[in-house]
Write an enzyme that holds these catalytic residues in place. Sequence first.
Site, PDB file in Angstrom:
ATOM      1  N   GLU A  67       0.825  -1.219   0.000  1.00 25.12           N
ATOM      2  CA  GLU A  67       0.000   0.000   0.000  1.00 25.12           C
ATOM      3  C   GLU A  67       0.858   1.268   0.000  1.00 25.12           C
ATOM      4  O   GLU A  67       0.621   2.201   0.761  1.00 25.12           O
ATOM      5  CB  GLU A  67      -0.965  -0.026   1.190  1.00 25.12           C
ATOM      6  CG  GLU A  67      -1.891  -1.238   1.134  1.00 25.12           C
ATOM      7  CD  GLU A  67      -2.939  -1.297   2.234  1.00 25.12           C
ATOM      8  OE1 GLU A  67      -2.703  -0.754   3.319  1.00 25.12           O
ATOM      9  OE2 GLU A  67      -3.993  -1.914   1.995  1.00 25.12           O
TER      10      GLU A  67
ATOM     11  N   ASP B 152      -8.096  -9.218   4.314  1.00 27.84           N
ATOM     12  CA  ASP B 152      -7.869  -8.055   5.167  1.00 27.84           C
ATOM     13  C   ASP B 152      -8.881  -7.953   6.311  1.00 27.84           C
ATOM     14  O   ASP B 152      -9.731  -7.053   6.297  1.00 27.84           O
ATOM     15  CB  ASP B 152      -7.925  -6.776   4.296  1.00 27.84           C
ATOM     16  CG  ASP B 152      -7.292  -5.581   4.996  1.00 27.84           C
ATOM     17  OD1 ASP B 152      -6.868  -5.724   6.140  1.00 27.84           O
ATOM     18  OD2 ASP B 152      -7.219  -4.507   4.367  1.00 27.84           O
TER      19      ASP B 152
ATOM     20  N   GLU C 225     -12.163  -2.271  12.597  1.00 27.28           N
ATOM     21  CA  GLU C 225     -12.292  -1.610  11.302  1.00 27.28           C
ATOM     22  C   GLU C 225     -13.436  -2.189  10.470  1.00 27.28           C
ATOM     23  O   GLU C 225     -14.260  -1.452   9.932  1.00 27.28           O
ATOM     24  CB  GLU C 225     -10.972  -1.726  10.519  1.00 27.28           C
ATOM     25  CG  GLU C 225     -11.062  -1.128   9.138  1.00 27.28           C
ATOM     26  CD  GLU C 225      -9.745  -1.192   8.371  1.00 27.28           C
ATOM     27  OE1 GLU C 225      -8.753  -1.729   8.904  1.00 27.28           O
ATOM     28  OE2 GLU C 225      -9.716  -0.693   7.231  1.00 27.28           O
TER      29      GLU C 225
HETATM   30  C1  GCU Z   1      -6.019  -2.214   6.132  1.00 28.06           C
HETATM   31  C2  GCU Z   1      -6.328  -0.841   6.663  1.00 28.06           C
HETATM   32  C3  GCU Z   1      -5.189   0.114   6.508  1.00 28.06           C
HETATM   33  C4  GCU Z   1      -3.907  -0.517   7.061  1.00 28.06           C
HETATM   34  C5  GCU Z   1      -3.671  -1.861   6.411  1.00 28.06           C
HETATM   35  C6  GCU Z   1      -2.481  -2.613   7.008  1.00 28.06           C
HETATM   36  O1  GCU Z   1      -5.971  -2.177   4.729  1.00 28.06           O
HETATM   37  O2  GCU Z   1      -7.475  -0.319   6.032  1.00 28.06           O
HETATM   38  O3  GCU Z   1      -5.494   1.305   7.197  1.00 28.06           O
HETATM   39  O4  GCU Z   1      -2.833   0.316   6.857  1.00 28.06           O
HETATM   40  O5  GCU Z   1      -4.791  -2.684   6.597  1.00 28.06           O
HETATM   41  O6  GCU Z   1      -2.725  -3.601   7.693  1.00 28.06           O
HETATM   42  O7  GCU Z   1      -1.348  -2.253   6.797  1.00 28.06           O
END
Ligand code: GCU
Length: 677
Positions: free
Chosen positions: A286, A365, A393
Amino acid sequence: MSPPLLPNTAFGAAWLAPEAFRAVGTRRVAVFGDGRLTETVRREVEQACARFGGVSVVEDGADLILALHSWPELPAAAEALRDAAAADPEGFVLSRQREVTVLVAGGPAGLLYGFFHLVRLGEVAFSADRPMEQHRPAMRRRMVDHWDNVAVHDVMGQVERGYSGGSIFWADGSLRKDLTRVRAYGRLLAACGVNAVSVNNVNVHAVEARLLTDRLDDVAALADQLRPYGVRVHLSVSFASPMVLGGLPTADPLDAAVRDWWAGTTRRVYERIPDFGGYVVKADSEGQPGPFAYGRSHADGANLLADALAPHGGVVHWRAFVYNHHQDWRDRSTDRARAAHDHFAPLDGQFRDNAILQVKHGPIDFQTREPVSPVLAAMPRTRLAVEVQATQEYTGQQRHVCYLAPMWREVLDFQPWGPGGARIADVAGGLVAVSNVGDDRFWTGHPLAQANLYAFGRLAWDPGLDPTAILDEWIGLTFPRDASGIPERLRRTVHELMDDSWRTYESYTAPLGVGFMVSPGNHHYGPDVDGYEYTRWGTYHFADRDGIGVDRTWATGTGFTAQYPKPWSGIYESLDQCPDELLLFFHHVPYSHVLHSGTTVIQHIYDTHFAGADRTHEMRSRWREIADTDLVDPDVYARVAERLDEQVRSAEEWRDHINTYFFRKSGVPDAHGRKIY
Ligand code: GCU
C-alpha cells in the site's frame, strides 16, 4: 487541546477494577524475590492490602506466598514447587495446601503473571486445597500494535482505523506530557499476559520515521512507563529510513552502506533503550517502500533488519501483507487472496531466526469472515506470528457490539492438515493484535470492546481458552460488585449481548464470506455493496443478475484453493464440501444454489439479514432492562445504550441495502413474503 488524560469513571480501570483485588488484599502475604518486576508485584500486593485490610509483607504465618524459584531461602511449602517452577521464566506453579496458597514463578515475569492470575481467580484461590497446577504461555510473542500517528494525519487522523479517540502516547505532534495513563495501560496489558507493544503506525509518515533517530527520547520515555509491567517497546520503521533519515542514495538491503546504517542506528537505539524489543515493518505494501525496488526479496529485506537487531537480542516483525493495490478490476486472473502466499511461501527457510513473519489471519484483510491464511501452513521453517485486528475496522468500528474472541479462537483452532494435525496455535509462536485503545475515558470507545483486548491477551497466553469463559473473567474483573461478587443478572445481560455478537454482526453484513461491501467513502463504516467493485484494491464480489462470489478454484478460477494443503484444498475446491460460511469466498454460484443448510443463497441472504437486524433490537432491549438498576455505572450504561441505538440503526441500514440490492439483481422474491424495497 487534548482530552483529559485520566479516565474519570471507575470503568476507566477496565479489567483491573479496584474491587477485583479483594481476595488477594485480605491475605497475609509473603513475597520472596528481587528485581524490578518483583518490586511491581510487591507494590501491587501493598496496594491491595492497604485497601482491603490484609498484611502485605509478613515473615511468618502467611496464607499467600509468592516466590521466585531462584530465591535461595524458601519456606517449605514453596520449596516443594521450586523445581517444577523452573521450567519457564514467564510461567508459574500454583497450589494450595493446609490453608496456604503458594505461587512459585520461573522468573520475575512469571511472578507478575501469577499475581494477576490470583486476582482473576479471586476467593477461589483461597477457598479449598488445590493440587499443583502449572501455567505457562503458549505463545512467546504476545504483542499489541498501535497504528498511532504522532502528528494528526490529514486522511487517517491520529490513530489509523482508531475508534477510541486520540493516541494514549502522542498528542499535538509530541509525546504526551503526562504518561500516567501509559503506565496504567502497561498494567492492563500485563494483567492479560501481553508482553510487547509497538507504539506507532505501520504506515510510517515523515514525523513518525524520526522516532528511530532524533526522537528516540520519546520512545525511551514510553519504555520507562511500560517496563515495570514487563512490556517491551517496539517501533514501526520505514524500509527507506537509510535514505529518509540517513541521507544515503539507496535503501538496497544488500548495500554495505545501508547495512552499516542499520547496524549503527540500531546500536544507538539499544544504548538508549537496552530492553528495546525490535522493529515492525510494512514493506512493499500500500505504497510503503520495500526491497522490491532493488530487485531483492522480502527475505533479504527482513534479514537486513534482523542482522542489525541480532547482536542486541531484538526481533523484526516483518508483515506478510504484500499485494498489488493497483489491480485492474477487469483482470480476472489476479487474485489478492493469493498474493501473500505467492510472495512468501517460496522464501521459507530463508529468514533469520530473529525474523518473525507477521501474517494477517485471513488472506484478504480482517474481514468478518475469511478462511485462515494459507501462508500459516506453508512456512514450517519460518517463525510466524498471526495478526488479528482488535480495532474493529471491519467489524462495527466500536459502535457495534462485536466480541471477536470466538473468531480468533476458530483461527487458532484451525487444523490446516486436517483433523488430528497441528493447529494454527501450534505453528505460530506469536499473536499480534492491532490495538483498539485510545484516550477515550473507557479506553475503547464502546465500553464492551475492552473485552476484545482482554480476550486477545488471554488467547495468546492460552489459545485453548473458551471465549465465553474469557468473557466471564472480563466481566468479573471489570464491573462493580459487592463483597459477594458480580450480580448474576448483570453477568447474564452482558453475556446475552456479547457471546454471539460476532455471528450476529456477520448475519446482517456481507454474506457467506464474500467480504468487502463496506463504504470506501465513509472509512469502511456502513454498507456500500459496490463500493469496492470497480476499484484497484482487489476486493470484488462479482455479483450480477445470475449469481455472486469469487471463483478461487484451480479448476476454473484463480487457483487460490491450491495454496492449501490437503484436505482443505479439496474441501474448498468442492462446491459440495465447501463450508456454507465461506462459500462465496471460494465459489461463484447462482442465487438458486442450495446451501448445506437446505436454503438457497438468495433466501439465506434475506433470512440472515432480517434475523440479524432483529437480534440487535433484542440486544438493545436486554440492555434497557437494566436501565433503572445500579448494576452499572450510569456513564457506562449511557455510552452502551447510545451505541446500541446506532447498532440497531446501522443493522437495519445493512439489512435494507443488502436485501434490496440482491432482490433487484436477482428478481427472486422473499419466500416468506417480507417486504423488500
Ligand atoms: C487495512 C487498513 C489500513 C492498514 C492496512 C495494514 O488495509 O485499512 O489502514 O494500513 O490494513 O494492515 O497495513
